[in-house]
Scaffold this motif. Structure first.
Motif, PDB file in Angstrom:
ATOM      1  N   GLU A  75      10.034  20.525  50.776  1.00  0.00           N
ATOM      2  CA  GLU A  75       9.597  21.646  51.606  1.00  0.00           C
ATOM      3  C   GLU A  75      10.659  22.730  51.754  1.00  0.00           C
ATOM      4  O   GLU A  75      10.421  23.736  52.416  1.00  0.00           O
ATOM      5  CB  GLU A  75       9.205  21.139  52.995  1.00  0.00           C
ATOM      6  N   VAL A  76      11.829  22.531  51.147  1.00  0.00           N
ATOM      7  CA  VAL A  76      12.894  23.532  51.267  1.00  0.00           C
ATOM      8  C   VAL A  76      12.527  24.755  50.428  1.00  0.00           C
ATOM      9  O   VAL A  76      12.283  24.635  49.222  1.00  0.00           O
ATOM     10  CB  VAL A  76      14.245  22.962  50.795  1.00  0.00           C
ATOM     11  N   PRO A  77      12.464  25.952  51.010  1.00  0.00           N
ATOM     12  CA  PRO A  77      12.121  27.147  50.230  1.00  0.00           C
ATOM     13  C   PRO A  77      13.237  27.512  49.254  1.00  0.00           C
ATOM     14  O   PRO A  77      14.417  27.240  49.502  1.00  0.00           O
ATOM     15  CB  PRO A  77      11.945  28.231  51.303  1.00  0.00           C
ATOM     16  N   ILE A  78      12.851  28.137  48.143  1.00  0.00           N
ATOM     17  CA  ILE A  78      13.792  28.508  47.091  1.00  0.00           C
ATOM     18  C   ILE A  78      13.602  29.983  46.744  1.00  0.00           C
ATOM     19  O   ILE A  78      12.469  30.435  46.546  1.00  0.00           O
ATOM     20  CB  ILE A  78      13.572  27.663  45.824  1.00  0.00           C
ATOM     21  N   ILE A  79      14.710  30.701  46.668  1.00  0.00           N
ATOM     22  CA  ILE A  79      14.700  32.088  46.173  1.00  0.00           C
ATOM     23  C   ILE A  79      15.313  32.068  44.778  1.00  0.00           C
ATOM     24  O   ILE A  79      16.458  31.657  44.595  1.00  0.00           O
ATOM     25  CB  ILE A  79      15.495  33.031  47.083  1.00  0.00           C
ATOM     26  N   SER A  89       9.150  31.337  39.517  1.00  0.00           N
ATOM     27  CA  SER A  89       8.600  30.031  39.191  1.00  0.00           C
ATOM     28  C   SER A  89       7.543  29.652  40.226  1.00  0.00           C
ATOM     29  O   SER A  89       7.646  30.054  41.394  1.00  0.00           O
ATOM     30  CB  SER A  89       9.731  28.995  39.196  1.00  0.00           C
ATOM     31  N   PRO A  90       6.530  28.890  39.841  1.00  0.00           N
ATOM     32  CA  PRO A  90       5.539  28.443  40.836  1.00  0.00           C
ATOM     33  C   PRO A  90       6.173  27.637  41.968  1.00  0.00           C
ATOM     34  O   PRO A  90       5.635  27.602  43.075  1.00  0.00           O
ATOM     35  CB  PRO A  90       4.582  27.572  40.003  1.00  0.00           C
ATOM     36  N   GLU A  91       7.327  26.980  41.685  1.00  0.00           N
ATOM     37  CA  GLU A  91       7.992  26.176  42.704  1.00  0.00           C
ATOM     38  C   GLU A  91       8.860  27.013  43.638  1.00  0.00           C
ATOM     39  O   GLU A  91       9.317  26.518  44.667  1.00  0.00           O
ATOM     40  CB  GLU A  91       8.857  25.086  42.051  1.00  0.00           C
ATOM     41  N   ALA A  92       9.123  28.273  43.259  1.00  0.00           N
ATOM     42  CA  ALA A  92       9.984  29.125  44.083  1.00  0.00           C
ATOM     43  C   ALA A  92       9.167  29.857  45.134  1.00  0.00           C
ATOM     44  O   ALA A  92       8.042  30.283  44.888  1.00  0.00           O
ATOM     45  CB  ALA A  92      10.733  30.131  43.215  1.00  0.00           C
ATOM     46  N   SER A  93       9.761  30.013  46.323  1.00  0.00           N
ATOM     47  CA  SER A  93       9.070  30.716  47.409  1.00  0.00           C
ATOM     48  C   SER A  93       9.141  32.229  47.242  1.00  0.00           C
ATOM     49  O   SER A  93       8.273  32.950  47.734  1.00  0.00           O
ATOM     50  CB  SER A  93       9.713  30.332  48.756  1.00  0.00           C
ATOM     51  N   ALA A  94      10.206  32.718  46.570  1.00  0.00           N
ATOM     52  CA  ALA A  94      10.379  34.149  46.397  1.00  0.00           C
ATOM     53  C   ALA A  94      11.200  34.399  45.139  1.00  0.00           C
ATOM     54  O   ALA A  94      11.866  33.494  44.609  1.00  0.00           O
ATOM     55  CB  ALA A  94      11.076  34.757  47.614  1.00  0.00           C
ATOM     56  N   THR A 107      16.997  41.220  53.478  1.00  0.00           N
ATOM     57  CA  THR A 107      15.652  41.162  54.054  1.00  0.00           C
ATOM     58  C   THR A 107      14.908  39.912  53.598  1.00  0.00           C
ATOM     59  O   THR A 107      14.235  39.244  54.388  1.00  0.00           O
ATOM     60  CB  THR A 107      14.850  42.418  53.663  1.00  0.00           C
ATOM     61  N   LEU A 108      15.054  39.594  52.305  1.00  0.00           N
ATOM     62  CA  LEU A 108      14.368  38.419  51.770  1.00  0.00           C
ATOM     63  C   LEU A 108      14.903  37.137  52.400  1.00  0.00           C
ATOM     64  O   LEU A 108      14.130  36.233  52.744  1.00  0.00           O
ATOM     65  CB  LEU A 108      14.537  38.379  50.254  1.00  0.00           C
ATOM     66  N   ILE A 109      16.214  37.037  52.552  1.00  0.00           N
ATOM     67  CA  ILE A 109      16.814  35.863  53.201  1.00  0.00           C
ATOM     68  C   ILE A 109      16.239  35.699  54.607  1.00  0.00           C
ATOM     69  O   ILE A 109      15.835  34.602  55.019  1.00  0.00           O
ATOM     70  CB  ILE A 109      18.347  35.997  53.276  1.00  0.00           C
ATOM     71  N   HIS A 110      16.190  36.789  55.355  1.00  0.00           N
ATOM     72  CA  HIS A 110      15.679  36.749  56.729  1.00  0.00           C
ATOM     73  C   HIS A 110      14.217  36.312  56.753  1.00  0.00           C
ATOM     74  O   HIS A 110      13.822  35.433  57.534  1.00  0.00           O
ATOM     75  CB  HIS A 110      15.838  38.123  57.370  1.00  0.00           C
ATOM     76  N   ASP A 111      13.393  36.906  55.879  1.00  0.00           N
ATOM     77  CA  ASP A 111      11.959  36.618  55.887  1.00  0.00           C
ATOM     78  C   ASP A 111      11.667  35.166  55.487  1.00  0.00           C
ATOM     79  O   ASP A 111      10.830  34.502  56.105  1.00  0.00           O
ATOM     80  CB  ASP A 111      11.228  37.565  54.939  1.00  0.00           C
ATOM     81  N   VAL A 112      12.363  34.673  54.457  1.00  0.00           N
ATOM     82  CA  VAL A 112      12.105  33.314  53.983  1.00  0.00           C
ATOM     83  C   VAL A 112      12.559  32.290  55.018  1.00  0.00           C
ATOM     84  O   VAL A 112      11.860  31.307  55.284  1.00  0.00           O
ATOM     85  CB  VAL A 112      12.797  33.071  52.620  1.00  0.00           C
ATOM     86  N   LEU A 113      13.725  32.507  55.615  1.00  0.00           N
ATOM     87  CA  LEU A 113      14.204  31.570  56.627  1.00  0.00           C
ATOM     88  C   LEU A 113      13.318  31.565  57.867  1.00  0.00           C
ATOM     89  O   LEU A 113      13.132  30.530  58.506  1.00  0.00           O
ATOM     90  CB  LEU A 113      15.639  31.907  57.023  1.00  0.00           C
ATOM     91  N   GLU A 114      12.761  32.713  58.187  1.00  0.00           N
ATOM     92  CA  GLU A 114      11.889  32.804  59.363  1.00  0.00           C
ATOM     93  C   GLU A 114      10.645  31.955  59.182  1.00  0.00           C
ATOM     94  O   GLU A 114      10.116  31.379  60.146  1.00  0.00           O
ATOM     95  CB  GLU A 114      11.500  34.268  59.605  1.00  0.00           C
TER      96      GLU A 114
END
Length: 335
Positions: A75-79, A89-94, A107-114
């Motif tokens: 469940e850990v998101p991946i950038i 990648s389909p496995e990556a969140s962003a 901005t991306l770090i903030h949004d994904v962690l949120e």
């Protein structure tokens, strides 16, 4: 504040990305390639992974796939970052194309962690908890020491030789931390295989290629069948076995690898050109903490032996003083 794992093989890029994330108030664990990133993720259980695509030993795409197969890390998101891919990648969140603006990265770090789920550690046995604590405690001093060595890498001889020797010792300490965690998980019975049908020859050759890259100048002789060697096995775990044996042999100055296949089993032999192993030590080679004279890679050999057993096989050794040593991995072959 969250823990973020950042993986990039370019030191300057790794430093910039890490600094940006730290300036946002988060802690950072750094990895220089995909395999190191996977090992650190297992140890530190980050809340977010940021990885480059093009890296040695394991690409960012493969790292994404491996993380999604790991209990506690699925469940850990991946950038994913890349200068060559047009999409992630389909496995990556962003996904971010390189080069990118730092403000977009922030901005991306903030949004994904949120949106990231709350971190939840799997229950660990006392031995597993201790091994994880030791590995985490070693990581900071090791990273600081590596950073200091990088500033000294342009020294002329004889200083350069001393730096290379220190770098080798740091790599050994790093391996010991990884071996300790694997040994703890194996003893607790918490390691499970993910077997697939594949060509063992191709995976063995990939391990040999990593050995050649890690130890340039070390001669490696390889003898494998001309045809594919089909087997059902866990590629990642068997690669660990091969990497342990190959790295041990490479430190003895030369490596010979042989792959043989019969309808009943597959046999991989890894031989070195070292001074050999005293006969009295052979029965203790695959114990995690053998008594008697310390062997620096004993824990790695224990891990390799246990992983071979999980595959239904075995790891054995034969040696004569002055004639090197040969380690043999036998694996049952499914028709």
């Amino acid at each position: 504040m969250s823990l973020v794992l950042v993986a990039d093989d370019e030191p300057a890029v790794l430093e910039v990305l890490s600094q940006v994330i730290e300036d946002l108030g988060h802690d950072v664990v750094r990895a220089r390639d995909g395999e190191e990133a996977l090992a650190l993720a297992r140890t530190h259980r980050p809340r977010l992974v940021v990885t480059d695509h093009m890296m040695p030993r394991m690409s960012g795409m493969e790292l994404c796939s491996r993380l999604k197969q790991e209990p506690g890390l699925r469940e850990v998101p991946i950038i994913l970052l890349s200068a060559v891919l047009q999409q992630g990648s389909p496995e990556a969140s962003a996904f971010l194309n390189k080069p990118f603006e730092i403000t977009d990265f922030e901005t991306l770090i903030h949004d994904v962690l949120e949106k990231a789920p709350a971190a939840a550690l799997e229950p660990a046995t006392p031995v597993e908890a201790l091994s994880r604590w030791v590995a985490q405690s070693l990581q900071g001093p090791l990273e600081a020491a590596r950073e200091q060595l990088r500033t000294l890498r342009d020294l002329p001889p004889p200083g350069r030789g001393a730096v290379e020797a220190l770098s080798t010792q740091l790599q050994s300490l790093e391996r010991m931390g990884h071996y300790l965690q694997d040994a703890a998980r194996l003893s607790a019975g918490s390691v499970t295989l993910r077997p697939v049908e594949g060509d063992l020859r191709r995976h063995l050759e990939a391990s040999v290629a990593r050995c050649r890259t890690a130890g340039p100048g070390v001669p490696v002789e390889v003898t494998v069948p001309s045809e594919a060697v089909g087997l059902r096995f866990d590629p990642e775990r068997l690669a660990q076995v091969f990497d342990v044996l190959l790295s041990n042999a490479a430190r003895q100055g030369g490596v010979r690898v042989e792959l043989e296949a019969s309808p009943e089993q597959v046999l991989v032999r890894v031989s070195d050109r070292g001074p050999g192993i005293p006969e009295a030590e052979l029965p203790r080679l695959f114990q995690p903490f053998p008594e008697g004279p310390a062997r620096g890679e004993a824990l790695g050999l224990y891990v390799a032996s246990e992983l071979a057993k999980l595959h239904g096989g075995a790891l054995s050794a034969e040696s004569r003083p002055g004639e090197g040593a040969t380690f043999s991995v036998s694996l049952p072959r499914v028709a």
